[in-house]
Design a protein around this motif. Structure first.
Motif, mmCIF file in Angstrom:
data_model
loop_
_atom_site.group_PDB
_atom_site.id
_atom_site.type_symbol
_atom_site.label_atom_id
_atom_site.label_comp_id
_atom_site.label_asym_id
_atom_site.label_seq_id
_atom_site.Cartn_x
_atom_site.Cartn_y
_atom_site.Cartn_z
ATOM 1 N N ILE A 110 -1.670 9.703 -10.934
ATOM 2 C CA ILE A 110 -0.796 8.545 -11.127
ATOM 3 C C ILE A 110 -0.080 8.124 -9.840
ATOM 4 O O ILE A 110 0.550 7.078 -9.769
ATOM 5 N N MET A 111 -0.207 8.960 -8.786
ATOM 6 C CA MET A 111 0.612 8.730 -7.587
ATOM 7 C C MET A 111 0.514 7.304 -7.027
ATOM 8 O O MET A 111 1.541 6.665 -6.782
ATOM 9 N N ASP A 112 -0.697 6.819 -6.813
ATOM 10 C CA ASP A 112 -0.851 5.563 -6.065
ATOM 11 C C ASP A 112 -0.256 4.389 -6.831
ATOM 12 O O ASP A 112 0.511 3.592 -6.279
ATOM 13 N N GLN A 113 -0.609 4.281 -8.099
ATOM 14 C CA GLN A 113 -0.088 3.163 -8.888
ATOM 15 C C GLN A 113 1.437 3.285 -9.012
ATOM 16 O O GLN A 113 2.146 2.278 -8.998
ATOM 17 N N THR B 127 -3.691 11.908 4.946
ATOM 18 C CA THR B 127 -2.947 11.351 3.815
ATOM 19 C C THR B 127 -3.922 10.697 2.842
ATOM 20 O O THR B 127 -4.936 10.150 3.261
ATOM 21 N N GLY B 128 -3.627 10.812 1.553
ATOM 22 C CA GLY B 128 -4.534 10.238 0.550
ATOM 23 C C GLY B 128 -5.554 11.265 0.091
ATOM 24 O O GLY B 128 -5.319 12.471 0.171
ATOM 25 N N ALA B 129 -6.692 10.773 -0.346
ATOM 26 C CA ALA B 129 -7.688 11.676 -0.927
ATOM 27 C C ALA B 129 -8.404 12.537 0.112
ATOM 28 O O ALA B 129 -8.885 13.628 -0.192
ATOM 29 N N GLY B 130 -8.487 12.042 1.357
ATOM 30 C CA GLY B 130 -9.213 12.783 2.384
ATOM 31 C C GLY B 130 -10.638 12.299 2.525
ATOM 32 O O GLY B 130 -10.930 11.140 2.213
ATOM 33 N N LYS C 255 -15.586 6.236 0.315
ATOM 34 C CA LYS C 255 -15.350 5.556 -0.951
ATOM 35 C C LYS C 255 -15.086 6.625 -1.991
ATOM 36 O O LYS C 255 -15.883 7.531 -2.173
ATOM 37 N N LEU C 256 -13.932 6.510 -2.684
ATOM 38 C CA LEU C 256 -13.613 7.557 -3.659
ATOM 39 C C LEU C 256 -14.677 7.660 -4.732
ATOM 40 O O LEU C 256 -14.977 8.727 -5.227
ATOM 41 N N SER C 257 -15.258 6.491 -5.093
ATOM 42 C CA SER C 257 -16.214 6.529 -6.193
ATOM 43 C C SER C 257 -17.458 7.338 -5.844
ATOM 44 O O SER C 257 -18.128 7.846 -6.732
ATOM 45 N N ILE D 255 3.559 14.083 1.594
ATOM 46 C CA ILE D 255 3.135 15.445 1.233
ATOM 47 C C ILE D 255 2.948 15.494 -0.287
ATOM 48 O O ILE D 255 3.533 14.690 -1.009
ATOM 49 N N GLY D 256 2.118 16.448 -0.741
ATOM 50 C CA GLY D 256 1.815 16.542 -2.168
ATOM 51 C C GLY D 256 0.466 15.884 -2.417
ATOM 52 O O GLY D 256 0.370 14.879 -3.103
ATOM 53 N N GLU D 257 -0.582 16.483 -1.824
ATOM 54 C CA GLU D 257 -1.907 15.863 -1.917
ATOM 55 C C GLU D 257 -2.765 16.633 -2.923
ATOM 56 O O GLU D 257 -2.803 17.867 -2.912
ATOM 57 N N LYS E 89 -16.268 13.299 -3.083
ATOM 58 C CA LYS E 89 -16.198 14.491 -3.912
ATOM 59 C C LYS E 89 -14.895 14.544 -4.704
ATOM 60 O O LYS E 89 -14.494 15.589 -5.202
ATOM 61 N N TYR E 90 -14.218 13.415 -4.817
ATOM 62 C CA TYR E 90 -12.919 13.392 -5.506
ATOM 63 C C TYR E 90 -13.039 13.914 -6.945
ATOM 64 O O TYR E 90 -12.334 14.851 -7.339
ATOM 65 N N ASN E 91 -13.962 13.326 -7.715
ATOM 66 C CA ASN E 91 -14.082 13.756 -9.114
ATOM 67 C C ASN E 91 -14.516 15.221 -9.209
ATOM 68 O O ASN E 91 -14.177 15.909 -10.164
ATOM 69 N N GLY F 214 0.873 -1.172 0.000
ATOM 70 C CA GLY F 214 0.000 0.000 0.000
ATOM 71 C C GLY F 214 0.910 1.222 0.000
ATOM 72 O O GLY F 214 2.121 1.098 -0.199
ATOM 73 N N ARG F 215 0.349 2.382 0.252
ATOM 74 C CA ARG F 215 1.217 3.568 0.304
ATOM 75 C C ARG F 215 0.707 4.578 1.322
ATOM 76 O O ARG F 215 -0.470 4.624 1.654
ATOM 77 N N VAL F 216 1.664 5.373 1.799
ATOM 78 C CA VAL F 216 1.269 6.540 2.586
ATOM 79 C C VAL F 216 1.927 7.726 1.899
ATOM 80 O O VAL F 216 3.097 7.683 1.534
HETATM 81 C C1 GLA Z 1 -6.182 9.397 -4.254
HETATM 82 C C2 GLA Z 1 -5.863 9.267 -5.739
HETATM 83 C C3 GLA Z 1 -4.467 9.828 -6.030
HETATM 84 C C4 GLA Z 1 -4.298 11.235 -5.464
HETATM 85 C C5 GLA Z 1 -4.735 11.289 -4.000
HETATM 86 C C6 GLA Z 1 -4.742 12.693 -3.454
HETATM 87 O O1 GLA Z 1 -5.342 8.581 -3.499
HETATM 88 O O2 GLA Z 1 -5.920 7.925 -6.143
HETATM 89 O O3 GLA Z 1 -4.254 9.812 -7.430
HETATM 90 O O4 GLA Z 1 -4.988 12.175 -6.230
HETATM 91 O O5 GLA Z 1 -6.030 10.744 -3.821
HETATM 92 O O6 GLA Z 1 -3.453 13.207 -3.413
#
Ligand code: GLA
Length: 389
Positions: A171-174, A336-339, A217-219, A33-35, A222-224, A28-30
């Motif tokens: 692209i960060m997570d992948q 950390t992550g999308a929030g 859930k990102l889907s 910074i850079g959100e 309010k991510y999009n 996984g990932r944490v």
């Molecule tokens: C999710 C997305 C990432 C990135 C983060 C916010 O994890 O999958 O691409 O946008 O949110 O930084």
């Protein structure tokens, strides 16, 4: 579960066959910074963590995909002809989406027996989805000798997320799940895909993850919507500046021209993206010079900007961060992550961790009624084959 137990379980589920069983792991990932900068072609600084997904995979020479998991009672048999139908069990859609990307690239993936085992909490912002995607991608690549390199596997996993899951993620997570390195953070320029690993060995300080237990859930979050707001802001800026993404906008130029953005909400969103991008550069410099206090301050500023300008934190994350920052030995704390829920990450003196957990758990429970969970991850390498059995 240990690997040999997983193998036993695999054979119990699918039986013996002449085909070899291969084992893969993706972390996984944490994100440090850079959100919400990645889909704006900015900078990010994540680490791959020891929480992740194992996958045991074997060809079954039929026309069916057999999937199950050690995490809960579940198994599915899906005909290869029906892969493009969305599955009601959400996690199953990640492998399905990835297989379709292999088809799209002309690779003939046949029947498979797949057994997943993961320990990343779902919906906690630690990229359980990218972990499942990449572990599937490396497995298919190996079993069918597709010859894709890691950047291609990273790209196709992200396309699976866009096209099949419907999240317009960056692209960060992948990328970090594919390209992580032991005891290092990954400083990535999302526009050029150039990256360097910045050493982050455990020593005086550790990264401590706190799960607020507020699931999102990102889907359906309010991510999009945030992605769309950034695109709207970019179109306004492009009336006066020749840029192709917000990642190209410096903080100085933004301040010069921000008055042209009439909508205060869009202005705030852009302010976050542009200032966060600068903070990543400052944080990398701080980390390279072992200036951990400086790094911690930037983590705090990042959270505050995500709370006030990007508005993706919420009561639980803000409460967790507020309590965490008060503890002894804490240099910085942020979501950390999308929030919208999920986890925080704090930079904590190793000696203070025990007390941190005790105090934060009690106060957070008292304030929110939720019992948090804490993870002290190792920083590990990216997705790949573990062994064959
Ligand atoms: C999710 C997305 C990432 C990135 C983060 C916010 O994890 O999958 O691409 O946008 O949110 O930084």
């Amino acid at each position: 579960m240990k690997l040999d137990e997983l193998t036993k379980e695999f054979i119990k589920l699918y039986g013996q066959s002449g085909e070899e069983i291969f084992t893969f792991f993706a972390p996984g990932r944490v994100n440090l910074i850079g959100e919400h900068t990645d889909y704006n072609n900015g900078y990010v600084l994540p680490c791959a963590i020891s929480f992740g997904t194992y996958l045991l995979a074997r060809k079954n020479n039929g026309n069916t995909l057999r999937l199950s998991t050690s995490n809960f009672e579940y198994s599915a048999d899906i005909s290869l002809a029906e892969l493009s139908n969305k599955h009601e069990e959400q996690w199953v859609n990640y492998p399905l989406g990835v297989i379709q990307q292999f088809y799209k690239r002309g690779k003939a993936i046949g029947g498979l027996d797949l057994y997943f085992s993961g320990n990343i909490p779902a919906g906690a912002g630690l990229s359980s989805s990218a972990s499942i995607e990449l572990v599937t991608a490396v497995a298919l690549n190996e079993l069918y000798e597709c010859g894709f390199d890691m950047p291609e596997l990273i790209d196709l996993s992200r396309e699976a997320e866009h096209e099949f899951i419907g999240v317009q993620c960056g692209i960060m997570d992948q990328f970090i799940v594919g390209k992580g390195r032991r005891d290092a953070a990954l400083f990535l320029n999302c526009a050029t895909r150039k990256f360097v690993h910045v050493p982050f060995a455990k020593g005086k300080y550790r990264l401590l993850i706190a799960d607020t237990k507020k699931i999102r859930k990102l889907s359906d979050s309010k991510y999009n919507e945030r992605v769309a707001e950034c695109q709207q802001g970019l179109r306004i800026i492009q009336k006066t500046r020749h840029i192709s993404s917000l990642g190209e906008l410096s903080l100085e130029t933004f301040h010069e021209i921000e008055h042209i953005i009439e909508d205060p909400v869009i202005r705030k969103r852009l302010k976050h993206v542009v200032s966060e991008n600068r903070r990543v550069l400052d944080a990398v410099k701080a980390l390279m010079n072992n200036k951990f206090e400086e790094f911690g301050k930037l983590m705090n500023l990042s959270h505050d900007s995500l709370r006030d300008d990007y508005e993706v934190t919420g009561f639980e994350l803000d409460t967790m961060v507020e309590i965490s920052r008060k503890q002894q030995g804490v240099l910085g704390s942020r979501m950390t992550g999308a929030g919208f829920g999920g986890c925080t990450v704090s930079l904590v003196e190793s000696d203070s961790i025990e007390n941190f957990i005790k105090n934060v758990e009690a106060e957070y429970l008292d304030k929110t009624g939720l019992k948090p969970e804490f993870y002290l991850p190792e920083i590990v390498g990216g997705a790949g084959k573990v062994s064959s059995s």
